[in-house]
Motif scaffolding. Structure first.
Motif: not given
Lengths: 126, 126
Positions: B26-27, B33-34, B30-31, A41-43, A46
């Motif tokens: 964030i970007a 986390a993918h 997201e990458r 999960d992106p959060t 982070r």
């Protein structure tokens, strides 16, 4: 006062099977997938990076909500998943919870994927 | 609170921003986390390890179904997610698809988590 995570280093140690060292059995794959799920999960990625970037090596929940623009209960939920996966430890100090990266856990997960640290692509006998 | 670490991509498209090198934007998160999401399933972890363990460094889809006891369409679906994440390459030869681990991708993901490769937790006086 300390309230540490139920995830222990032994638990982490169990998850260190190498993706790149041969065919994994189901149990090992499940343990690894559980850790990767916490990272999926992106959060949470982070949050992990924010704690890692903290000069003292730990971060108060009170300092984590603003950077990810989420409520404290939501951040606490994400942190619980990271804690349960053994990637961070949690310590309660008065009103606030403080989180710290578990270096050994990140290293273990890193090693599971590192082709250079495994007998990569050598024939294995079952 | 901290410097933002730049998001970079290697040649195969897997993001190599460091979770342990500073707060991710964030970007980048997201990458990453993918990629972790592709690894968050026990079957996909096993498939990756099976390909990695293959003596020739590649595995035919026809040899991957039995070890995980799943149908070929299901295994193909899992392999597509691993391929989309840049962790394996796919080559069609006649009737069968052959998969190969992308060493650089696994190394990149491994590096993102490795505390020893980052300016990790250097004590600084406030």
């Amino acid at each position: 006062m300390t309230a540490t995570s139920p995830a222990t280093r032994n638990e982490i140690g169990v998850c260190c099977s190498r993706v790149t060292a041969g065919a994994l059995d189901i149990a090992a794959a499940e343990r690894l997938a559980h850790v990767f799920k916490a990272l999926s999960d992106p959060t949470r990625v982070r949050l992990l990076s924010l704690i890692s970037a903290a000069p003292t090596g730990e971060a108060c929940i009170c300092d984590l909500t603003a950077p990810v623009a989420l409520s404290q209960p939501t951040v606490s939920h994400h942190m619980k998943l990271l804690t349960d996966a053994g990637l961070v430890t949690r310590e309660q100090r008065g009103k606030w919870a403080y989180y710290r990266i578990v270096d050994a856990a990140l290293s273990a997960v890193s090693n599971t994927l590192d082709p250079s640290k495994a007998p990569f692509r050598e024939p294995t006998d079952p």
